[in-house]
Write an enzyme that holds these catalytic residues in place. Structure first.
Site, PDB file in Angstrom:
ATOM      1  N   TRP A 165       0.822  -1.221   0.000  1.00  0.00           N
ATOM      2  CA  TRP A 165       0.000   0.000   0.000  1.00  0.00           C
ATOM      3  C   TRP A 165       0.856   1.272   0.000  1.00  0.00           C
ATOM      4  O   TRP A 165       0.347   2.371   0.005  1.00  0.00           O
ATOM      5  CB  TRP A 165      -0.968   0.018   1.183  1.00  0.00           C
ATOM      6  CG  TRP A 165      -0.302  -0.259   2.496  1.00  0.00           C
ATOM      7  CD1 TRP A 165       0.240   0.661   3.334  1.00  0.00           C
ATOM      8  CD2 TRP A 165      -0.125  -1.528   3.112  1.00  0.00           C
ATOM      9  NE1 TRP A 165       0.763   0.039   4.434  1.00  0.00           N
ATOM     10  CE2 TRP A 165       0.544  -1.312   4.330  1.00  0.00           C
ATOM     11  CE3 TRP A 165      -0.457  -2.842   2.750  1.00  0.00           C
ATOM     12  CZ2 TRP A 165       0.885  -2.357   5.188  1.00  0.00           C
ATOM     13  CZ3 TRP A 165      -0.114  -3.871   3.615  1.00  0.00           C
ATOM     14  CH2 TRP A 165       0.547  -3.623   4.809  1.00  0.00           C
ATOM     15  N   GLU A 195      -5.092   0.513   6.250  1.00  0.00           N
ATOM     16  CA  GLU A 195      -5.170   1.016   7.631  1.00  0.00           C
ATOM     17  C   GLU A 195      -6.255   0.292   8.418  1.00  0.00           C
ATOM     18  O   GLU A 195      -6.083  -0.007   9.597  1.00  0.00           O
ATOM     19  CB  GLU A 195      -5.409   2.528   7.658  1.00  0.00           C
ATOM     20  CG  GLU A 195      -4.224   3.372   7.213  1.00  0.00           C
ATOM     21  CD  GLU A 195      -2.982   3.219   8.088  1.00  0.00           C
ATOM     22  OE1 GLU A 195      -3.071   2.671   9.202  1.00  0.00           O
ATOM     23  OE2 GLU A 195      -1.894   3.641   7.650  1.00  0.00           O
ATOM     24  N   LEU A 201      -9.228 -12.502   9.314  1.00  0.00           N
ATOM     25  CA  LEU A 201      -8.775 -11.222   9.883  1.00  0.00           C
ATOM     26  C   LEU A 201      -9.537 -10.886  11.163  1.00  0.00           C
ATOM     27  O   LEU A 201      -9.038 -10.153  12.022  1.00  0.00           O
ATOM     28  CB  LEU A 201      -8.979 -10.079   8.882  1.00  0.00           C
ATOM     29  CG  LEU A 201      -7.911  -9.890   7.811  1.00  0.00           C
ATOM     30  CD1 LEU A 201      -8.370  -8.860   6.785  1.00  0.00           C
ATOM     31  CD2 LEU A 201      -6.594  -9.435   8.420  1.00  0.00           C
ATOM     32  N   GLY A 202     -10.783 -11.408  11.264  1.00  0.00           N
ATOM     33  CA  GLY A 202     -11.575 -11.156  12.472  1.00  0.00           C
ATOM     34  C   GLY A 202     -12.161  -9.754  12.511  1.00  0.00           C
ATOM     35  O   GLY A 202     -11.941  -8.950  11.594  1.00  0.00           O
ATOM     36  N   TYR A 250      -7.649   8.216  14.310  1.00  0.00           N
ATOM     37  CA  TYR A 250      -6.392   7.645  13.842  1.00  0.00           C
ATOM     38  C   TYR A 250      -6.414   7.408  12.331  1.00  0.00           C
ATOM     39  O   TYR A 250      -5.521   7.858  11.602  1.00  0.00           O
ATOM     40  CB  TYR A 250      -6.081   6.324  14.584  1.00  0.00           C
ATOM     41  CG  TYR A 250      -5.062   5.528  13.831  1.00  0.00           C
ATOM     42  CD1 TYR A 250      -3.719   5.894  13.868  1.00  0.00           C
ATOM     43  CD2 TYR A 250      -5.438   4.467  12.996  1.00  0.00           C
ATOM     44  CE1 TYR A 250      -2.776   5.222  13.120  1.00  0.00           C
ATOM     45  CE2 TYR A 250      -4.513   3.793  12.240  1.00  0.00           C
ATOM     46  CZ  TYR A 250      -3.182   4.167  12.306  1.00  0.00           C
ATOM     47  OH  TYR A 250      -2.264   3.516  11.543  1.00  0.00           O
ATOM     48  N   ASP A 299      -1.781   5.840  17.093  1.00  0.00           N
ATOM     49  CA  ASP A 299      -2.255   4.505  17.462  1.00  0.00           C
ATOM     50  C   ASP A 299      -1.436   4.031  18.667  1.00  0.00           C
ATOM     51  O   ASP A 299      -0.651   4.795  19.247  1.00  0.00           O
ATOM     52  CB  ASP A 299      -2.155   3.542  16.270  1.00  0.00           C
ATOM     53  CG  ASP A 299      -0.710   3.264  15.854  1.00  0.00           C
ATOM     54  OD1 ASP A 299       0.219   3.888  16.428  1.00  0.00           O
ATOM     55  OD2 ASP A 299      -0.502   2.416  14.967  1.00  0.00           O
ATOM     56  N   CYS A 316      16.556  -1.116  21.707  1.00  0.00           N
ATOM     57  CA  CYS A 316      17.073   0.250  21.844  1.00  0.00           C
ATOM     58  C   CYS A 316      18.399   0.463  21.108  1.00  0.00           C
ATOM     59  O   CYS A 316      18.666   1.579  20.654  1.00  0.00           O
ATOM     60  CB  CYS A 316      17.209   0.604  23.320  1.00  0.00           C
ATOM     61  SG  CYS A 316      15.637   0.504  24.189  1.00  0.00           S
ATOM     62  N   CYS A 350      17.799   1.934  17.823  1.00  0.00           N
ATOM     63  CA  CYS A 350      16.827   3.028  17.758  1.00  0.00           C
ATOM     64  C   CYS A 350      17.475   4.379  17.449  1.00  0.00           C
ATOM     65  O   CYS A 350      18.422   4.794  18.119  1.00  0.00           O
ATOM     66  CB  CYS A 350      16.065   3.124  19.080  1.00  0.00           C
ATOM     67  SG  CYS A 350      14.774   4.376  19.021  1.00  0.00           S
ATOM     68  N   CYS A 387      15.761   9.671  24.283  1.00  0.00           N
ATOM     69  CA  CYS A 387      14.696   8.937  24.973  1.00  0.00           C
ATOM     70  C   CYS A 387      14.918   8.907  26.485  1.00  0.00           C
ATOM     71  O   CYS A 387      15.890   8.348  26.979  1.00  0.00           O
ATOM     72  CB  CYS A 387      14.646   7.511  24.417  1.00  0.00           C
ATOM     73  SG  CYS A 387      13.338   6.525  25.147  1.00  0.00           S
ATOM     74  N   THR A 434     -16.213   5.416  43.028  1.00  0.00           N
ATOM     75  CA  THR A 434     -15.004   4.796  42.477  1.00  0.00           C
ATOM     76  C   THR A 434     -15.313   3.465  41.787  1.00  0.00           C
ATOM     77  O   THR A 434     -14.840   3.200  40.689  1.00  0.00           O
ATOM     78  CB  THR A 434     -13.965   4.541  43.585  1.00  0.00           C
ATOM     79  OG1 THR A 434     -14.009   5.650  44.458  1.00  0.00           O
ATOM     80  CG2 THR A 434     -12.575   4.379  43.021  1.00  0.00           C
TER      81      THR A 434
HETATM   82  N1  ADE Z   1       0.642   0.403  10.997  1.00  0.00           N
HETATM   83  C1  ADE Z   1      -0.566   0.852  10.678  1.00  0.00           C
HETATM   84  N2  ADE Z   1      -0.498   1.678   9.645  1.00  0.00           N
HETATM   85  C2  ADE Z   1       0.794   1.740   9.281  1.00  0.00           C
HETATM   86  C3  ADE Z   1       1.493   2.440   8.302  1.00  0.00           C
HETATM   87  N3  ADE Z   1       0.851   3.221   7.469  1.00  0.00           N
HETATM   88  N4  ADE Z   1       2.804   2.302   8.262  1.00  0.00           N
HETATM   89  C4  ADE Z   1       3.424   1.512   9.134  1.00  0.00           C
HETATM   90  N5  ADE Z   1       2.814   0.822  10.056  1.00  0.00           N
HETATM   91  C5  ADE Z   1       1.504   0.936  10.151  1.00  0.00           C
END
Ligand code: ADE
Length: 352
Positions: free
Chosen positions: A25, A38, A81-82, A121, A139, A200, A203, A209, A300
């Site tokens: 994609w 997405e 995929l659910g 998102y 996300d 890490c 990274c 960080c 509560t």
């Molecule tokens: N996870 C969900 N959407 C994504 C994206 N566009 N690129 C990388 N990871 C993802």
């Protein structure tokens, strides 16, 4: 206030240039392709999605074909995929685009959000990746990266923490917001992995960080599930006698609202007949029953959903304290929960 996230923009974009995965994609920035991917990626890992995605796009190459696909064919494409409501919403959204928008894909995050199944998102991801809008797409992966970089111990499952994260990112979002958003997701999926799986050493943000600096990577982000509160229905009685006095009673010394005075109340939503019977069983002669209002109080571990009734009775009787209006105001501390039914103005309290 200085925004620590400013420091991650350049290292992150630099890293993404060389580390971005070739995903189907990402070949073009067609909003239909990005949208389908997405939605599939919402609950499923990238590796698993690739196969489904390719078959889906081959079978249903555009919004029109998706809008016309018979439901069982669609669900077959989604099988495995659910969360099938995701697929049904895709079709509903495609129908809407074809029917109401002349087949033209919405091109702003605000208009995208009006499509079924598209939340903040997904709208942010499509708008920033395909239409270069400067919006965030936060996300779970992005929440984790931000919590670690900033060393935040706040609970990322709270909506307000998500909002703060979006606001912090928005301040530093570069013009190529789509690349930035995808880079954040990619980092969260391949490097800034949950718990002690974090890599890490690989990274690009290691130097910025705070979680890494303070040895907190495995502990962050904090994810505390809110306890599900019990919901209890209650009927509240504002019992007043003809002499102007009101019935109150003292709560037990232990437990919820220990020792406070309250308006009599019982569990469940009673009908007017049941209210009359209850009052008569307490030894009262009922003259009139008037519904006051519904109210809710959040404790509560428990929510009270209340219906209050003004029950006018002839004489003070039963096991109640019958308080004059002055006594009610000055002597008996009614819990905030019952103030919606209080027969007198009450002082404002900070919390209940
Ligand atoms: N996870 C969900 N959407 C994504 C994206 N566009 N690129 C990388 N990871 C993802």
């Amino acid at each position: 206030m200085e925004n620590r996230l400013q420091t991650i923009v350049n290292p992150l974009l630099g890293w993404y240039k060389t580390h971005r995965r070739e995903l189907p994609w990402r070949v073009d920035k067609d909003p239909y392709h990005v949208w389908v991917s997405e939605i599939m990626l919402q609950q499923t890992r990238v590796e698993a999605v690739i196969k489904y995605y390719s078959r889906f796009i081959e079978t249903l190459p555009d919004v029109e074909s998706l809008s016309e696909v018979p439901e069982d064919r669609l669900l077959k494409l989604w099988e495995g995929l659910g969360y099938y409501s995701r697929a049904r919403n895709l079709k509903k959204a495609a129908e809407k685009i074809v029917r109401d928008l002349g087949g033209v894909f919405p091109d702003t995050s605000a208009s995208l959000r009006k499509l079924p199944g598209v939340g903040a998102y997904t709208a942010g991801a499509i708008a920033s990746i395909c239409f270069q809008e400067k919006v965030t797409a936060v996300d779970g992966n992005v929440l984790r990266v931000v919590a670690r970089v900033t060393g935040s111990r706040e609970n990322v499952l709270l909506p307000e923490v998500k909002k703060q994260t979006e606001a912090g990112l928005l301040e530093v979002l570069p013009d190529n917001a789509g690349d930035f958003n995808e880079a954040m997701m990619e980092l969260g999926e391949t490097v800034c992995l949950p718990g002690d799986a974090a890599r890490c050493v690989e990274c690009p943000l290691q130097g910025e960080c705070l979680a890494h600096r303070d040895g907190l990577t495995a502990e962050l982000p904090v994810r505390v599930k809110q306890m599900k509160r019990r919901q209890e229905q209650r009927t509240v009685f504002l019992l007043t006698a003809e002499d102007g006095r009101t019935a109150v009673e003292k709560r037990p010394d232990k437990g919820l609202l220990a020792g406070m005075y309250q308006l009599p109340n019982v569990e469940g939503f009673l009908s007017e007949e049941e209210i009359r019977s209850a009052a008569e069983a307490w030894g009262l002669q009922v003259l009139e029953i008037v519904f006051i209002k519904d109210a809710k109080h959040v404790f509560t571990h428990l929510d009270w959903l209340m219906k209050g009734y003004h029950v006018k009775v002839a004489h003070p009787a039963g096991d109640f304290l019958w308080a004059t209006p002055e006594e009610l105001q000055q002597q008996y501390a009614l819990p905030t929960a019952l103030k919606p039914f209080a027969p007198f103005p009450t002082a404002k309290k900070k919390r209940g």
